[in-house]
Design an enzyme around this catalytic site. Structure first.
Site, PDB file in Angstrom:
ATOM      1  N   GLU A  74       0.834  -1.207   0.000  1.00  0.00           N
ATOM      2  CA  GLU A  74       0.000   0.000   0.000  1.00  0.00           C
ATOM      3  C   GLU A  74       0.866   1.255   0.000  1.00  0.00           C
ATOM      4  O   GLU A  74       0.571   2.240  -0.688  1.00  0.00           O
ATOM      5  CB  GLU A  74      -0.929  -0.018   1.221  1.00  0.00           C
ATOM      6  CG  GLU A  74      -1.761   1.238   1.393  1.00  0.00           C
ATOM      7  CD  GLU A  74      -2.419   1.314   2.757  1.00  0.00           C
ATOM      8  OE1 GLU A  74      -2.571   2.439   3.282  1.00  0.00           O
ATOM      9  OE2 GLU A  74      -2.776   0.249   3.306  1.00  0.00           O
ATOM     10  N   HIS A  75       1.952   1.219   0.761  1.00  0.00           N
ATOM     11  CA  HIS A  75       2.861   2.363   0.805  1.00  0.00           C
ATOM     12  C   HIS A  75       3.656   2.493  -0.487  1.00  0.00           C
ATOM     13  O   HIS A  75       3.975   3.605  -0.917  1.00  0.00           O
ATOM     14  CB  HIS A  75       3.824   2.223   1.987  1.00  0.00           C
ATOM     15  CG  HIS A  75       3.234   2.657   3.289  1.00  0.00           C
ATOM     16  ND1 HIS A  75       3.460   3.883   3.844  1.00  0.00           N
ATOM     17  CD2 HIS A  75       2.396   2.024   4.141  1.00  0.00           C
ATOM     18  CE1 HIS A  75       2.808   4.000   4.978  1.00  0.00           C
ATOM     19  NE2 HIS A  75       2.151   2.870   5.185  1.00  0.00           N
TER      20      HIS A  75
ATOM     21  N   GLU B  26       5.198   4.537  11.243  1.00  0.00           N
ATOM     22  CA  GLU B  26       3.748   4.387  11.372  1.00  0.00           C
ATOM     23  C   GLU B  26       3.396   3.314  12.394  1.00  0.00           C
ATOM     24  O   GLU B  26       2.429   3.461  13.147  1.00  0.00           O
ATOM     25  CB  GLU B  26       3.150   4.042  10.010  1.00  0.00           C
ATOM     26  CG  GLU B  26       1.642   4.158   9.971  1.00  0.00           C
ATOM     27  CD  GLU B  26       1.091   4.238   8.565  1.00  0.00           C
ATOM     28  OE1 GLU B  26      -0.085   3.898   8.383  1.00  0.00           O
ATOM     29  OE2 GLU B  26       1.841   4.638   7.643  1.00  0.00           O
TER      30      GLU B  26
END
Length: 478
Positions: free
Chosen positions: A92-93, A169
Site C-alpha cells: 500500500e505504501h 507508522e
C-alpha cells in the site's frame, strides 16, 4: 425553466396561504411524495459485468460531476504468512512511489493535474486503491490505477525509504491503545490462524521484507477473479467496461504450478491477553465472542442487536435520556469514558464484541453491565428495543453512503463478499423482518454460554479473572 419562490411573510405569500393555493399544496405534496420508501426504490442501479478473464466491473451512475473509481482486491493480512505478515500494508505504501511507466514525480503530476485524490487502504481480507476525480477524467484515472496495481516499480531505494516510513507508522499506531487492544483481541481470539495477524504486521517483518517477498505476494494474490473495478458518480458503465478491457484484460488468472492457494479455515478460541501498565491513565478493554460471517443470514439480527447496545462517549449530550440502556447506566454511575459495540465480519467467521475505555476503579462494574447487556439481548429484549435498534441501524447504514467514495467502497466490498451489490431496499426489507424473538434466538446462538475472548491494556488490576467472566455468560434460571 424559471422557478418562482414566494415567501410566506410577503403579501403574495400570505394570500396564497390564506386561500390554500394549489401552488403551495402541490409543493407540500411534492415534498411528502419523496418518502423513505420511494427514496430507496429510486436509488440508482448498480451494474455488474465480467471480462473473459473473470475480472469484474461494477458501477453506479449517480449523475454527479465527480466520480470515485478504484480497484478492490480480495487480499489482505489474512492471506499472509508469519514470514511475510505486513506485505499487503507495505505494498500500500509502495503503490504511489512510481510505476514502470510513470516515476513517482510523473505519477504525482498526473494526479495533481486532474485535481484528483489518490488513496489506498488495507484490511484483513481486502486491499483497495481508489481515486476521486472529475467524471471526464475517469479514463485517465483507470489507466493510472491499472499501472499502480499491475506495474508498481518496487524500486529497491524506494523500498528502503518506505521501510522507515512503515516503522514510524507502526510506532504511531502503538500509541493508539484502542487499535492495540483490538489487534490483541484478534490475536487471542484467532490464535494460531492467519486472521490473528495484524494488518500492519510486526516491526521485525517491516525490517526484513524484501522486494522478492512483495513480488511473490503480488503474483500469488493479484489475480483477475479476485479483483473488482468499481466506480460511483458520473460514470458510464459501458465506457468503464471498455476501459477495464483495455487496461485489465490481460491480467493473469493462472497460478504458478496450477496450485491455487487456499485460505486456511479460522477457529475461534475463548481466551484472554492482558497487558497491565499502571502508569497509563485509562484502561482499554474489549470482550468478544465468535460472530457471523458476511454471508450468514444471522448478520442482520446481530447488527440490530449491536444497535440496541449502541455506543457512548463523554462528549455525547442527552445524559440519562440516552436511548441505550447501557449508555444511561454509564452516565448515571460514571462507568466509563466511552464504549462501542462492534461486529467485524469476515468471509467465514466474525467477531462480535464491545470495546470500552474506563479508569482503573470502574472496570469491574463496567464489565458487569456489559455482560448484563448481552444477557438481556438473549432473554428479555423487547419490541420497543428492537424498533429503536432497527431505526438506528437504518440511519447509520444508509447515512454513511453520503458521497461517491463511500458508495464506491460499498460496491467494491459487496462484489468481493457477495458477488453482487445488495441494494438498500433489500437491506431495508431484511432489517424490517427482524423480530424480538429473532434477536433473542440469534443472540442466544452466538453469545449465551459461549467462551469469550478478552483483551485489556492499561491499569487493569480490577479486571475480573477469566473464569468469572466466563461464568457471567449465562444466567441461572429456575
Amino acid at each position: 425553466m424559471a422557478v418562482s419562490v414566494f415567501r410566506v411573510g410577503s403579501s403574495v405569500g400570505r394570500a396564497l396561504v390564506k386561500n390554500r393555493s394549489p401552488i403551495l399544496l402541490s409543493l407540500r405534496r411534492g415534498q411528502a411524495s419523496v418518502s423513505y420508501a420511494k427514496t430507496l426504490a429510486g436509488a440508482p442501479e448498480t451494474r455488474l459485468s465480467s471480462l473473459e478473464n473473470g475480472f469484474r466491473v461494477a458501477s453506479e451512475d449517480t449523475g454527479h460531476a465527480t466520480c470515485t473509481v478504484g480497484v478492490w482486491i480480495g487480499a489482505g493480512s489474512r492471506y499472509e504468512s508469519y514470514k511475510n505478515n505486513g506485505a499487503s500494508f507495505f505494498l500500500e505504501h509502495m503503490a504511489f512511489k512510481g510505476t514502470k511507466k510513470h516515476p513517482q514525480t510523473a505519477l504525482e503530476e498526473q494526479v495533481e493535474s486532474m485535481g484528483a485524490h489518490l488513496s489506498a487502504y488495507t484490511s484483513r481480507e481486502h486491499t483497495a486503491y481508489y481515486m476521486k476525480t472529475l467524471a471526464k477524467d475517469v479514463p485517465k484515472a483507470v489507466e493510472l490505477l491499472s499501472e499502480v496495481v499491475q506495474s508498481c516499480s518496487l524500486n529497491e531505494a524506494e523500498i528502503e525509504q518506505q521501510r522507515r516510513v512503515v516503522l514510524c507508522e507502526l510506532e504511531e499506531v502503538g500509541g493508539s491503545l484502542q487499535d492495540v487492544c483490538l489487534d490483541l483481541l484478534h490475536s487471542t481470539a484467532f490464535q494460531g490462524t492467519s486472521l490473528g495477524y495484524s494488518v500492519l504486521g510486526p516491526s521485525n517483518n517491516a525490517r526484513t521484507l524484501t522486494r522478492r517477498d512483495l513480488v511473490e505476494y503480488i503474483n500469488s494474490h493479484y489475480k483477475a477473479t479476485r479483483v473488482v473495478l468499481a466506480a460511483a458518480g458520473g460514470v458510464n458503465h459501458e465506457e468503464l467496461v471498455s476501459l477495464a478491457q483495455t487496461h485489465f484484460g490481460l491480467l493473469s488468472n493462472e497460478y504458478e504450478g496450477d496450485v491455487i492457494p487456499l485460505l486456511a479455515p479460522c477457529r475461534f478460541t475463548g481466551s484472554e491477553i492482558l497487558f497491565r501498565d499502571d502508569n497509563l491513565p485509562l484502561a482499554h478493554i474489549a470482550i468478544a465472542v465468535e460472530g457471523a460471517s458476511v454471508s450468514s443470514p444471522d448478520i442482520v439480527p446481530l447488527m440490530v442487536a449491536n444497535s440496541i447496545i449502541g455506543s457512548f462517549d463523554l462528549t455525547y449530550g442527552g445524559g440519562k435520556n440516552l436511548s441505550s440502556r447501557l449508555a444511561r447506566l454509564a452516565v448515571e454511575y460514571n462507568l466509563c469514558h466511552s464504549f462501542q459495540a462492534f461486529h467485524s465480519s469476515y468471509s467465514d467467521t466474525g467477531l462480535l464484541g464491545i470495546h470500552f475505555v474506563t479508569d482503573k476503579n470502574n472496570i469491574e462494574d463496567m464489565m458487569h453491565w456489559v455482560q448484563n447487556a448481552w444477557m438481556n439481548l438473549c432473554t428479555t429484549v423487547t419490541e420497543s428495543d428492537v424498533t429503536r435498534g432497527k431505526n438506528t441501524l437504518k440511519t447509520r447504514l444508509f447515512g454513511q453512503l453520503n458521497g461517491t467514495t463511500p458508495i464506491c467502497d460499498d460496491i467494491g466490498r459487496h462484489i468481493l463478499n457477495y458477488g453482487r451489490r445488495i441494494p438498500l431496499s433489500e437491506w431495508d426489507a431484511r432489517i424490517n423482518a427482524v423480530t424480538p424473538k429473532m434477536v433473542r434466538d440469534v443472540c442466544s446462538k452466538y453469545i449465551y454460554d459461549k467462551c469469550p475472548a478478552v483483551a485489556a491494556v492499561g491499569p487493569i488490576e480490577q479486571l475480573p479473572g477469566y473464569n468469572r467472566l466466563r461464568s457471567a455468560m449465562y444466567w441461572l434460571r429456575f
